[in-house]
Enzyme design. Structure first.
Site, PDB file in Angstrom:
ATOM      1  N   SER A 154       6.433  23.397  19.721  1.00  0.00           N
ATOM      2  CA  SER A 154       7.343  22.432  20.340  1.00  0.00           C
ATOM      3  C   SER A 154       8.144  23.191  21.391  1.00  0.00           C
ATOM      4  CB  SER A 154       8.296  21.842  19.291  1.00  0.00           C
ATOM      5  OG  SER A 154       9.340  21.121  19.911  1.00  0.00           O
ATOM      6  N   TYR A 179      14.269  23.772  12.063  1.00  0.00           N
ATOM      7  CA  TYR A 179      12.962  23.448  12.641  1.00  0.00           C
ATOM      8  C   TYR A 179      12.719  24.287  13.898  1.00  0.00           C
ATOM      9  CZ  TYR A 179       9.472  20.620  15.177  1.00  0.00           C
ATOM     10  OH  TYR A 179       8.371  20.183  15.879  1.00  0.00           O
TER      11      TYR A 179
END
Length: 246
Positions: free
Chosen positions: A141, A155
């Site tokens: 990401s 995360y």
């Protein structure tokens, strides 16, 4: 010509399912793994068999559980004898205020997103290296690069770790296995379609293309990285986010 086989973790829904479909449409046999979405995985398998007449395998696998990974390896080798492409897509996120985050939740994120990715990569990377061919693609990401969001700092940290893992695995498995990393920005998944409309507009305004990506656009890049046309792309961190405003 003998079909190649791709394994995509967390591939029953969302981006993972789109990646599986992309490989299936290019005549790959596919291994679909799920943890919680069994019905979706089975329905996806039925769709692919009917549409592409390929060989499939559906397996429940918690990638933070080594016994599950050992079972996955056994089932994949029993049916396909090898693996050609591994896509590490499975991950979880628990968004919350920093002050509300617990050590238990933080460790769970790391166990799945970072340690789980390592365990699956080691298991199937060793097979690829022994066979002197293969490709590993890690789905990360832009949160792991420079899109910081304090509600998901656990995360984000895990994804930054996978980027580092990508570099190390590319070095370890050279010269036979290419290891690359794809870093998407916002994707127009069913979950993101339900986000607050004002927040979505704010986020779209930050993107030069003024929209979220379609899952198939990410899947196309992932597939490309597995092909001969990408045979000299290795140890690369590739962002795909529509362009970001400075």
């Amino acid at each position: 010509m003998e079909r190649k086989t791709v394994l995509v973790t967390g591939s029953s829904i969302g981006l993972g399912a789109s990646i599986i479909k992309k490989f299936a449409s290019n005549n790959y046999n596919v291994v679909i793994t799920y943890n919680n979405h069994k019905d979706d995985a089975i329905n996806l398998e039925k769709e692919l068999i009917k549409k592409y007449n390929i060989e499939t395998l559906v397996i429940k696998c918690d990638i933070s559980n080594e016994n599950d990974i050992d079972n996955l390896k056994e089932k994949v080798l029993d049916k396909f004898n090898t693996i050609d492409v591994l896509v590490n897509n499975a991950s979880i996120s628990i968004d919350s205020l920093v002050s509300d985050k617990t050590k238990e939740n933080f460790m769970k994120i790391l166990e799945v997103n970072l340690v789980g990715t390592f365990l699956v990569s080691r298991t199937f990377g060793d097979i690829m290296h022994k066979n002197k061919k293969g490709t590993i693609i890690n789905i990360v990401s832009t949160n792991g690069i420079d899109t910081y969001y304090e509600y998901s700092l656990d995360y984000d940290s895990s994804k930054a770790g996978v980027i580092n893992l990508t570099h190390n695995l590319a070095n370890y498995y050279s010269p036979y296995v290419r290891v690359n990393c794809v870093c998407p920005g916002w994707i127009d998944t069913p979950m993101n379609k339900e986000m607050d409309s004002d927040f979505r507009k704010q986020e779209e305004e930050k993107i030069l293309l003024k929209r979220f990506a379609e899952s198939d656009e990410i899947a196309s890049l992932v597939y490309f990285l597995s092909t001969k046309d990408a045979s000299y792309i290795n140890d690369s961190i590739i962002r795909i986010d529509g362009g970001k405003k400075c």
